[in-house]
Motif scaffolding. Structure first.
Motif, PDB file in Angstrom:
ATOM      1  N   UNK A   1       0.854  -1.177   0.000  1.00  0.00           N
ATOM      2  CA  UNK A   1       0.000   0.000   0.000  1.00  0.00           C
ATOM      3  C   UNK A   1       0.897   1.236   0.000  1.00  0.00           C
ATOM      4  N   UNK A   2       0.497   2.234  -0.784  1.00  0.00           N
ATOM      5  CA  UNK A   2       1.274   3.469  -0.900  1.00  0.00           C
ATOM      6  C   UNK A   2       0.459   4.611  -0.311  1.00  0.00           C
ATOM      7  N   UNK A   3       1.101   5.428   0.507  1.00  0.00           N
ATOM      8  CA  UNK A   3       0.461   6.570   1.149  1.00  0.00           C
ATOM      9  C   UNK A   3       1.043   7.856   0.560  1.00  0.00           C
ATOM     10  N   UNK A   4       0.175   8.785   0.171  1.00  0.00           N
ATOM     11  CA  UNK A   4       0.596  10.081  -0.367  1.00  0.00           C
ATOM     12  C   UNK A   4       0.292  11.169   0.656  1.00  0.00           C
ATOM     13  N   UNK A   5       1.236  12.084   0.859  1.00  0.00           N
ATOM     14  CA  UNK A   5       1.090  13.126   1.877  1.00  0.00           C
ATOM     15  C   UNK A   5       0.697  14.476   1.274  1.00  0.00           C
ATOM     16  N   UNK A   6      -0.211  15.150   1.971  1.00  0.00           N
ATOM     17  CA  UNK A   6      -0.608  16.509   1.591  1.00  0.00           C
ATOM     18  C   UNK A   6      -0.002  17.559   2.521  1.00  0.00           C
ATOM     19  N   UNK A   7       0.609  17.089   3.602  1.00  0.00           N
ATOM     20  CA  UNK A   7       1.245  17.975   4.585  1.00  0.00           C
ATOM     21  C   UNK A   7       2.462  17.243   5.133  1.00  0.00           C
ATOM     22  N   UNK A   8       3.263  17.954   5.886  1.00  0.00           N
ATOM     23  CA  UNK A   8       4.478  17.336   6.407  1.00  0.00           C
ATOM     24  C   UNK A   8       4.873  17.914   7.742  1.00  0.00           C
ATOM     25  N   UNK A   9       6.191  17.949   7.959  1.00  0.00           N
ATOM     26  CA  UNK A   9       6.706  18.458   9.214  1.00  0.00           C
ATOM     27  C   UNK A   9       7.705  17.502   9.829  1.00  0.00           C
ATOM     28  N   UNK A  10       8.212  17.890  10.969  1.00  0.00           N
ATOM     29  CA  UNK A  10       9.165  17.082  11.726  1.00  0.00           C
ATOM     30  C   UNK A  10       8.573  16.735  13.084  1.00  0.00           C
ATOM     31  N   UNK A  11       8.965  15.561  13.588  1.00  0.00           N
ATOM     32  CA  UNK A  11       8.548  15.126  14.932  1.00  0.00           C
ATOM     33  C   UNK A  11       7.028  15.189  15.117  1.00  0.00           C
ATOM     34  N   UNK A  12       6.317  14.655  14.147  1.00  0.00           N
ATOM     35  CA  UNK A  12       4.857  14.632  14.202  1.00  0.00           C
ATOM     36  C   UNK A  12       4.380  13.593  15.213  1.00  0.00           C
ATOM     37  N   UNK A  13       3.272  13.897  15.887  1.00  0.00           N
ATOM     38  CA  UNK A  13       2.654  12.850  16.701  1.00  0.00           C
ATOM     39  C   UNK A  13       1.691  12.063  15.815  1.00  0.00           C
ATOM     40  N   UNK A  14       1.086  11.007  16.359  1.00  0.00           N
ATOM     41  CA  UNK A  14       0.248  10.130  15.553  1.00  0.00           C
ATOM     42  C   UNK A  14      -0.951  10.878  14.967  1.00  0.00           C
ATOM     43  N   UNK A  15      -1.531  11.791  15.734  1.00  0.00           N
ATOM     44  CA  UNK A  15      -2.668  12.559  15.233  1.00  0.00           C
ATOM     45  C   UNK A  15      -2.291  13.458  14.078  1.00  0.00           C
ATOM     46  N   UNK A  16      -1.170  14.157  14.208  1.00  0.00           N
ATOM     47  CA  UNK A  16      -0.700  15.018  13.128  1.00  0.00           C
ATOM     48  C   UNK A  16      -0.348  14.186  11.893  1.00  0.00           C
ATOM     49  N   UNK A  17       0.245  13.024  12.138  1.00  0.00           N
ATOM     50  CA  UNK A  17       0.626  12.145  11.035  1.00  0.00           C
ATOM     51  C   UNK A  17      -0.602  11.698  10.255  1.00  0.00           C
ATOM     52  N   UNK A  18      -1.646  11.309  10.946  1.00  0.00           N
ATOM     53  CA  UNK A  18      -2.863  10.860  10.275  1.00  0.00           C
ATOM     54  C   UNK A  18      -3.480  11.984   9.444  1.00  0.00           C
ATOM     55  N   UNK A  19      -3.431  13.205   9.941  1.00  0.00           N
ATOM     56  CA  UNK A  19      -4.006  14.339   9.225  1.00  0.00           C
ATOM     57  C   UNK A  19      -3.181  14.740   8.006  1.00  0.00           C
ATOM     58  N   UNK A  20      -1.949  14.252   7.903  1.00  0.00           N
ATOM     59  CA  UNK A  20      -1.077  14.620   6.784  1.00  0.00           C
ATOM     60  C   UNK A  20      -1.357  13.818   5.520  1.00  0.00           C
ATOM     61  N   UNK A  21      -2.190  12.783   5.623  1.00  0.00           N
ATOM     62  CA  UNK A  21      -2.423  11.880   4.492  1.00  0.00           C
ATOM     63  C   UNK A  21      -3.351  12.509   3.455  1.00  0.00           C
ATOM     64  N   UNK A  22      -2.911  12.512   2.206  1.00  0.00           N
ATOM     65  CA  UNK A  22      -3.758  12.941   1.091  1.00  0.00           C
ATOM     66  C   UNK A  22      -4.583  11.777   0.556  1.00  0.00           C
TER      67      UNK A  22
END
Length: 228
Positions: free
Chosen positions: A82-103
């Motif tokens: 499975x391939x995940x594409x990101x619409x946002x990024x950053x450093x040292x993301x927590x799990x919530x921020x990481x989930x919200x970054x998915x396009x």
């Protein structure tokens, strides 16, 4: 701005139901994210230390294009992921921020020159020539995250010439999508346009010229193509 040579084209993927395309910045991959695959490769999984590697963005092959059999190998292996594409990024993301970054999500093959990888492993060398070669990352069209729901039972599979070779469920991943993104963000500053290959279930094997394959993440994406 003027350049000394024409700048290269930006690799991109189609988006299901849309005219615009998704531009690709970088391609990250996680290794040994399904325990059964790690075992078939004679490796173990260290859940506390996920293993990452990269492919160049122009290794991505889009739109169901034929996949050229690569040079310098007689052992080209398929690894459906499975391939995940990101619409946002950053450093040292927590799990919530990481989930919200998915396009969005797709399905792809992490093609591997297994014979060259074995040589590199034996010598303690990097895997670049085994993993990061031209056309080594065929990927489907992307389905936006808001248009699908992933769960532990979602199936991932690969059939070659009509015969199923790999199959598993996303719940078998050692590290889930948000955890992968969060871990990567401690090592790299992630940005919009990044792709992440999330690991392969057991059953990897060789592909030959003329083989036709069908990769699928159930309810998300399908990729069909052939080796030429």
């Amino acid at each position: 701005m003027r350049y000394a040579i024409d700048p290269p084209a930006i690799p991109s993927l189609p988006i299901l139901g849309r005219e615009e395309r998704f531009p690709i910045r970088r391609v990250f991959c996680i290794g040994r994210n399904y325990a059964e695959h790690a075992r078939e490769m004679g490796a173990t999984v260290d859940a506390s230390a996920p293993m990452f590697f990269c492919k160049p963005a122009d290794a991505v092959l889009a739109d169901g294009t034929d996949v050229p059999y690569p040079t310098a190998t007689s052992e080209l292996h398929h690894e459906v992921e499975m391939v995940v594409a990101l619409k946002a990024g950053g450093s040292n993301l927590d799990a919530g921020q990481a989930a919200q970054a998915v396009f969005g999500y797709g399905v792809g093959l992490d093609l591997t020159r297994r014979d060259l990888q074995a040589i590199a492993k034996a010598k303690g060398h990097p895997w670049d020539v085994a993993k990061a070669f031209d056309h080594s990352a065929p990927v489907s069209a992307l389905r936006p995250a808001g248009e699908t729901t992933l769960h532990a039972g979602t199936r991932i599979s690969l059939a070659v010439n009509g015969q199923v070779r790999q199959q598993g469920r996303l719940g078998e991943m050692v590290h889930g999508v948000a955890d992968i993104i969060a871990a990567l963000s401690t090592l790299f500053e992630l940005k919009p346009g990044d792709l992440i290959f999330t690991g392969t279930p057991a059953g990897v094997a060789a592909l030959q010229r003329g083989d036709r394959f069908r990769a699928e993440v159930e309810g998300v994406a399908v990729l069909e193509s052939r080796i030429v």
